[in-house]
Write an enzyme that holds these catalytic residues in place. Structure first.
Site, PDB file in Angstrom:
ATOM      1  N   THR A  54       0.827  -1.204   0.000  1.00  0.00           N
ATOM      2  CA  THR A  54       0.000   0.000   0.000  1.00  0.00           C
ATOM      3  C   THR A  54       0.860   1.253   0.000  1.00  0.00           C
ATOM      4  OG1 THR A  54      -0.060   0.268   2.407  1.00  0.00           O
ATOM      5  CG2 THR A  54      -1.781  -1.099   1.418  1.00  0.00           C
ATOM      6  N   ASP A  55       0.307   2.321  -0.555  1.00  0.00           N
ATOM      7  CA  ASP A  55       0.839   3.634  -0.233  1.00  0.00           C
ATOM      8  C   ASP A  55       0.547   3.863   1.246  1.00  0.00           C
ATOM      9  OD1 ASP A  55       1.942   6.158  -0.418  1.00  0.00           O
ATOM     10  OD2 ASP A  55       0.856   6.686  -2.247  1.00  0.00           O
ATOM     11  N   TRP A  56       1.221   4.840   1.835  1.00  0.00           N
ATOM     12  CA  TRP A  56       1.158   5.021   3.288  1.00  0.00           C
ATOM     13  C   TRP A  56      -0.249   5.448   3.722  1.00  0.00           C
ATOM     14  CZ3 TRP A  56       5.012   2.797   1.794  1.00  0.00           C
ATOM     15  CH2 TRP A  56       6.140   2.533   2.574  1.00  0.00           C
TER      16      TRP A  56
ATOM     17  N   ALA B  30      -3.029   3.818   2.863  1.00  0.00           N
ATOM     18  CA  ALA B  30      -4.005   3.593   1.791  1.00  0.00           C
ATOM     19  C   ALA B  30      -4.850   2.345   2.000  1.00  0.00           C
ATOM     20  CB  ALA B  30      -3.294   3.511   0.436  1.00  0.00           C
TER      21      ALA B  30
END
Length: 769
Positions: A289-291, A293
């Site tokens: 994941t993006d941070w 997300a």
């Protein structure tokens, strides 16, 4: 959103949606059930197979994972706190000699630490159009990550592609053309991973604006992240294309994005993760994941998510509980762990790799061990990379290169260095149009990093002036400076800023334009340099008779001034080309100028409809027959090149669809079968050596007027001739068939164009399939 939805369940969801369609247009939809079924469910999540070069890594990983407890498997799937400066960490498993993982930003250089370099940005590399340079930059930049104990480089960026002209993160990627972006991401992934550092290609997928990229609160009511709504054909032919090249190159991980895709969050979207990435493209690595997300628990894991960063509140023990109650198969957790460990083995990080985070202090201003990431061998690439991303777009009266000036006058806020160089200082809480206090060498946000030094334009110019005995006058603060009438040239420096978290307020600013016009009114030889983190329109002054030369200098990294002086004085010949289109006026970008904003009835669920299909940037300008200020692929040189001798081989007669084959990383291997070869000759007709980017465009039947399908950058001495060749494979010549779910060759005449830019194409031909 779509976890465990069978055919009956899907039919029910679609029925619910059809009822919701009758909601009044003047009232906001308040439930996401309205959108159920818009992103097709694809289950189960396919297991990694260890295909191709991954076979040995998967064999080791399966043996490793078989020894893990359920808790240890779970711990591999989510970040944890650690006493270091890494962007994220995976915990160690000491009993099996697994030291854990350090993952860190960014694609522009290592962030959050010292003794590293600030490299030319992705956009700058895109403007170089140099595949070999992209690879060398990646090799040397990743070596700095390795020395610092970083296992995973959070980059490169091919999402955003660059659909929205004002998008805040376009500078992190290479180009808004999928072919150019794809060619450069392939070299970047392959280069970085050749030194044992895993890449995490991002942001997958359709993360094309910063506005509403995350859910948030508005007047006490939660507003969802923007949904990028797209058709299957556009997805494949534009936005998935460079990610496919990254997977083909072996990217060890892929970062899923904040936004929604067809109203399903990117990190729990089974269509994009299970369907496109892991099934169609044969991706063997893991999805991170993006941070922050992660917006679902078990549903995300079932949809194809493998790792959550920087931590998780919904996985952990819940994963083992889900397995015990049948909500999630044990094989899914095994596959998540196997993909992560296989990537570790694939990079050979089990042998002779520094301890994770060894050179990443948690506090740079507290005593810490000095770990040097930089290496003297990188100097040439840093400088060459900075030079080649400059694009000369105007040079009247051969104003450049400078010819032994006796007096130079320097103006503009962008000429000087920053007052202070601190850790990641340029992450701002808002996005101004310009960085008015210093030169711009990098954009803002997680893509920025700490430079070893900043060589500002004024510093480099004064060093050269010392060598030449030139006098230098400068005023870098006034908007209407005085100009000595005897000056040989006025060098004006402006910039155009962009950052993560915010989309740009515009593509020009009044203050900078006024400065240029004021200087040009008083100086007959005004040379403008723009450090631009994206498209910058120049219609306010580009045709002024006293503006003799203009350089789009992009974001050159720490060697900014040194590189510019090499070009200004002719020791280096400009060879960059624009990786985007510069319009005469912002209105020419149409609906793709601004990001999409929430509107009733979607005020709580913002929608961004990609109704333009594949027609972005030069494709859109070509279709509407709009004359650009500077077209895609444009760039001047201090010499000139002639094109001749176009040759097109007899095309290999091939079936409409690629033959069936076992999926490898990157997809069906027959997509890379060569169909036809095009060649041409380029002669340097000037007096100095130079490099030319020969560009091949193809007019595919039933498609855009022309699309970039090849480029080669060649060095040619004065008076010499060289040949360039372009091999066109099946994917290059195909369109996506939505019904067949295959890449399809078109039957008919393909037009061939070779030349200097997307609008300057002296060689034309055709072939028939």
């Amino acid at each position: 959103m779509h976890s465990n939805v069978g055919l009956a369940g899907l039919a029910g969801l679609l029925a619910t949606a059809s009822v919701c369609l009758s909601a009044p247009a003047d009232q906001n939809i308040t439930s996401d059930t309205y959108f159920y079924g818009q992103s097709p469910p694809v289950y189960p999540s396919p297991e990694g197979t260890g295909t191709g070069s991954w076979a040995a890594a998967y064999a080791k990983a399966k043996k490793f994972v078989a020894q893990l407890t359920p808790e240890e498997k779970v711990n591999l799937t989510a970040g944890t706190d650690a006493n270091n400066g890494c962007s994220g960490n995976i915990a160690a498993i000491p009993r099996l000699n697994f030291p854990g993982l350090c993952v860190s930003d960014a694609g522009n250089g290592l962030r959050g630490t010292d003794y590293v370099s600030s490299w030319p940005s992705g956009l700058h590399v895109g403007a170089s159009w140099n595949k070999a340079l992209a690879r060398q930059r990646a090799v040397q930049m990743a070596t700095e990550f390795r020395k610092k104990g970083v296992n995973v480089l959070l980059g490169p960026v091919v999402g955003p592609l660059g659909r929205v002209a004002e998008a805040g993160r376009n500078w992190e990627g290479f180009s808004n053309d999928p072919y150019l972006s794809g060619a450069l991401v392939y070299e970047t992934v392959d280069g970085a991973q050749s030194v044992g550092v895993a890449t995490c290609t991002k942001h997958y997928i359709l993360n094309e604006q910063e506005t509403n990229r995350n859910p948030g609160m508005e007047d006490g009511v939660e507003v969802a992240a923007v949904s990028s709504n797209i058709d299957d054909k556009t997805m494949h032919e534009l936005y998935l294309w460079p990610f496919q090249d990254a997977v083909l190159a072996g990217s060890a991980s892929i970062m899923c994005s904040y936004n929604r895709v067809n109203n399903s969050y990117g990190c729990q979207n089974s269509k994009t993760l299970n369907g496109l990435l892991k099934t169609e493209l044969g991706f063997q690595g893991y999805v991170m994941t993006d941070w922050g997300a992660q917006h679902a628990g078990i549903a995300g894991a079932n949809a194809g998510l493998d790792m959550v960063m920087p931590s998780t509140e919904t996985w952990g023990a819940n994963l083992t509980t889900a397995i015990s109650n049948g909500t999630m198969d044990a094989s899914r957790l095994d596959d998540m762990a196997t993909r992560i460990i296989a990537s570790w083995y694939q990079m050979n990080q089990d042998s002779d790799f520094p301890s994770p985070g060894a050179g990443m202090p948690s506090d740079m201003y507290a005593p810490h061990q000095r770990v040097i990431g930089r290496d003297a061998s990188s100097k040439q690439t840093l400088l060459r990379g900075a030079i080649e991303g400059h694009v000369l777009v105007k040079n009247n009266h051969s104003a450049l290169p400078l010819k032994s000036p006796q007096l130079l006058s320097v103006f503009g806020y962008d000429a000087k260095g920053p007052n202070a160089l601190k850790q990641n200082f340029n992450w701002l809480s808002y996005s101004p149009a310009i960085q008015e206090n210093h030169t711009l060498w990098v954009g803002g946000g997680s893509g920025a990093n700490n430079a070893a030094y900043i060589d500002a334009p004024i510093d480099a110019i004064q060093r050269q002036a010392y060598e030449d005995g030139t006098s230098v006058l400068y005023d870098i603060s006034s908007e209407d400076p005085e100009v000595d009438p005897t000056t040989d040239a006025c060098l004006v420096f402006i910039n155009s800023y962009a950052t993560e978290g915010w989309d740009r307020p515009g593509l020009a600013d009044n203050s900078s334009d006024t400065l240029v016009k004021n200087v040009a009114r008083k100086c007959a030889n005004t040379i403008v340099t723009i450090h631009n983190a994206g498209i910058r329109v120049v219609g306010e002054w580009i045709d002024h008779e006293n503006v003799t030369a203009v350089i789009f200098a992009h974001l050159p990294g720490q060697d900014s001034g040194r590189a510019l002086v090499e070009l200004l004085y002719g020791r280096a010949n400009p060879s960059g080309k624009l990786p985007y289109t510069v319009a005469k006026k912002v209105e020419d970008y149409g609906s793709l100028l601004h990001p999409s904003l929430p509107e009733t009835p979607y005020g709580l669920f913002p929608q961004s409809d990609f109704d333009e299909g594949v027609y972005i940037d030069y494709r859109a300008f070509d279709r509407a027959n709009i004359t650009a200020q500077f077209e895609f692929g444009f760039g001047l040189s201090y010499t000139s090149f002639d094109y001749s001798g176009l040759q097109i081989s007899n095309p290999k007669q091939s079936p409409q669809y690629p033959p069936s084959a076992a999926i490898q990383q990157g997809g069906n291997p027959h997509l890379w079968d060569n169909i036809v070869t095009v060649s041409a000759e380029i002669k340097n007709t000037g007096r100095v050596a130079g490099a030319e980017v020969a560009q091949l465009y193809i007019g595919i039947p039933n498609g855009p007027v022309r699309q970039l399908r090849g480029f080669e950058k060649v060095d040619v001495s004065a008076g010499e001739t060289t040949q360039v060749q372009f091999a066109l494979n099946r994917r290059d010549l195909s369109t996506w068939d939505v019904e067949a779910q295959q890449w399809s060759l078109q039957r008919g005449t393909y037009r061939v164009y070779v030349g200097r830019s997307s609008r300057d194409l002296p060689l034309t031909g055709s072939f028939t399939l």
